[in-house]
Design a protein around this motif. Structure first.
Motif, short mmCIF file in Angstrom:
data_model
loop_
_atom_site.label_atom_id
_atom_site.label_comp_id
_atom_site.label_asym_id
_atom_site.label_seq_id
_atom_site.Cartn_x
_atom_site.Cartn_y
_atom_site.Cartn_z
N VAL A 1 0.76 -1.23 -0.13
CA VAL A 1 0.01 -0.17 -0.04
C VAL A 1 0.92 1.15 -0.10
O VAL A 1 0.54 2.32 -0.72
CB VAL A 1 -1.08 -0.22 1.16
N PHE A 2 1.86 1.16 0.90
CA PHE A 2 3.05 2.38 0.67
C PHE A 2 3.57 2.59 -0.48
O PHE A 2 3.67 3.76 -0.94
CB PHE A 2 4.04 2.06 1.87
N SER A 3 3.93 1.43 -1.35
CA SER A 3 4.40 1.72 -2.64
C SER A 3 3.68 2.24 -3.42
O SER A 3 3.99 3.17 -4.30
CB SER A 3 4.97 0.22 -2.98
N ILE A 4 2.26 1.66 -3.64
CA ILE A 4 1.33 2.51 -4.41
C ILE A 4 0.95 4.00 -4.29
O ILE A 4 0.79 4.72 -5.14
CB ILE A 4 -0.18 1.72 -4.54
N ALA A 5 1.05 4.15 -2.94
CA ALA A 5 0.85 5.60 -2.51
C ALA A 5 1.83 6.44 -2.68
O ALA A 5 1.81 7.49 -3.35
CB ALA A 5 0.60 5.54 -0.93
N THR A 6 3.00 5.68 -2.93
CA THR A 6 4.41 6.74 -3.23
C THR A 6 4.40 6.84 -4.69
O THR A 6 4.59 7.80 -5.17
CB THR A 6 5.59 5.81 -2.89
N ALA A 7 4.02 5.91 -5.35
CA ALA A 7 4.01 6.04 -6.94
C ALA A 7 3.03 7.06 -7.26
O ALA A 7 3.10 7.90 -8.05
CB ALA A 7 3.57 4.51 -7.51
N VAL A 8 1.81 6.89 -6.55
CA VAL A 8 0.52 8.02 -7.01
C VAL A 8 0.90 9.42 -6.33
O VAL A 8 0.70 10.14 -7.37
CB VAL A 8 -0.68 7.41 -6.37
N PHE A 9 1.65 9.51 -5.45
CA PHE A 9 1.87 10.79 -5.05
C PHE A 9 3.06 11.55 -5.40
O PHE A 9 3.25 12.77 -5.57
CB PHE A 9 1.59 10.69 -3.48
N PHE A 10 4.21 10.62 -5.69
CA PHE A 10 5.42 11.18 -5.98
C PHE A 10 5.75 10.81 -7.30
O PHE A 10 6.83 11.61 -7.90
CB PHE A 10 6.33 10.50 -5.00
N HIS A 11 5.24 10.07 -8.23
CA HIS A 11 5.84 9.63 -9.39
C HIS A 11 4.63 9.48 -10.36
O HIS A 11 4.49 8.81 -11.50
CB HIS A 11 6.65 8.10 -9.33
N HIS A 12 3.61 10.71 -10.54
CA HIS A 12 2.77 10.66 -11.44
C HIS A 12 2.99 11.44 -12.61
O HIS A 12 2.06 11.70 -13.51
CB HIS A 12 1.44 11.28 -10.50
N ASN A 13 4.14 12.23 -12.72
CA ASN A 13 4.15 13.05 -13.93
C ASN A 13 4.87 12.07 -15.05
O ASN A 13 6.08 11.70 -15.27
CB ASN A 13 5.48 13.90 -13.59
N PHE A 14 3.88 11.56 -15.92
CA PHE A 14 4.35 10.37 -16.95
C PHE A 14 4.90 11.30 -18.16
O PHE A 14 5.63 10.32 -18.93
CB PHE A 14 3.19 9.68 -17.31
N ALA A 15 5.03 12.55 -18.26
CA ALA A 15 5.74 13.09 -19.21
C ALA A 15 7.15 13.17 -18.99
O ALA A 15 7.96 13.24 -19.89
CB ALA A 15 5.32 14.45 -19.32
N ASP A 16 7.77 12.97 -17.82
CA ASP A 16 8.89 12.62 -17.37
C ASP A 16 9.25 10.95 -17.38
O ASP A 16 8.69 10.42 -16.48
CB ASP A 16 9.19 13.36 -16.08
N GLN A 17 10.05 10.48 -18.05
CA GLN A 17 10.30 9.23 -18.26
C GLN A 17 10.83 8.70 -16.98
O GLN A 17 10.50 7.47 -16.74
CB GLN A 17 11.11 8.88 -19.56
N ASN A 18 11.79 9.48 -16.32
CA ASN A 18 12.42 8.87 -15.21
C ASN A 18 11.18 8.69 -14.11
O ASN A 18 11.35 7.61 -13.33
CB ASN A 18 13.09 9.84 -14.64
N GLN A 19 10.13 9.51 -13.92
CA GLN A 19 8.92 9.30 -12.90
C GLN A 19 8.16 8.15 -13.43
O GLN A 19 7.79 7.42 -12.71
CB GLN A 19 8.27 10.69 -13.06
N MET A 20 8.06 7.91 -14.87
CA MET A 20 7.34 6.90 -15.41
C MET A 20 8.07 5.62 -14.70
O MET A 20 7.39 4.71 -14.26
CB MET A 20 7.09 6.88 -16.75
N ILE A 21 9.35 5.59 -14.92
CA ILE A 21 9.92 3.98 -14.46
C ILE A 21 9.98 3.98 -12.90
O ILE A 21 9.84 2.95 -12.53
CB ILE A 21 11.47 4.55 -15.02
N HIS A 22 10.07 5.05 -12.19
CA HIS A 22 9.87 4.91 -10.72
C HIS A 22 8.31 4.45 -10.47
O HIS A 22 8.09 3.84 -9.41
CB HIS A 22 10.05 6.20 -9.96
#
Length: 140
Positions: A78-99
């Motif tokens: 749950v923590f990992s999904i929350a981290t993905a949603v709140f911190f790595h949601h800018n899919f225009a940035d390929q690095n954020q998409m990878i994270h």
């Protein structure tokens, strides 16, 4: 399959160590971490900092030891999904998409532990086996 019973332990180590390193890294960088949490707009950044350190360090130690591993895996997932949603949601940035995808994949591995358990080399297994052993009372 008996000779591969070490694989769940290896999986728990590979999933748990990054959480432990991340949690300890946060402890060494309080100001930067709280600032980053605040920059994404989450409320109460100091509380979020404490919560994330407790989840990452505590959850990873439970996972590594194989103690209450199913529960720890769900919490870390749950923590990992929350981290993905709140911190790595800018899919225009390929690095954020990878994270984002990395966090989703980690959650997939954690859900495997949540379903199948911690494996043979775990405290959960020791406790379960200790409860099912029958005590022998001599030659009756």
């Amino acid at each position: 399959m008996e000779r591969y019973k070490f694989l769940p332990l290896l999986g728990r180590i590979l999933l748990g160590l990054p959480f432990l390193m991340s949690g300890l890294g946060k402890l060494a960088a309080y100001g930067a971490t709280v600032g980053y949490i605040a920059s994404v707009g989450l409320p109460a950044p100091p509380l979020a900092f404490i919560t994330s350190v407790v989840i990452e360090v505590g959850g990873s130690l439970l996972l590594l030891l194989g103690f209450r591993a199913r529960f720890a895996s769900v919490v870390l997932g749950v923590f990992s999904i929350a981290t993905a949603v709140f911190f790595h949601h800018n899919f225009a940035d390929q690095n954020q998409m990878i994270h984002f995808l990395k966090d989703v994949m980690i959650t997939g591995g954690l859900l495997q532990i949540a379903y199948f358990g911690a494996g043979a080399f775990s405290l959960d297994n020791r406790i379960e086996n200790a409860g099912t052993r029958k005590v022998s009372v001599g030659n009756a």
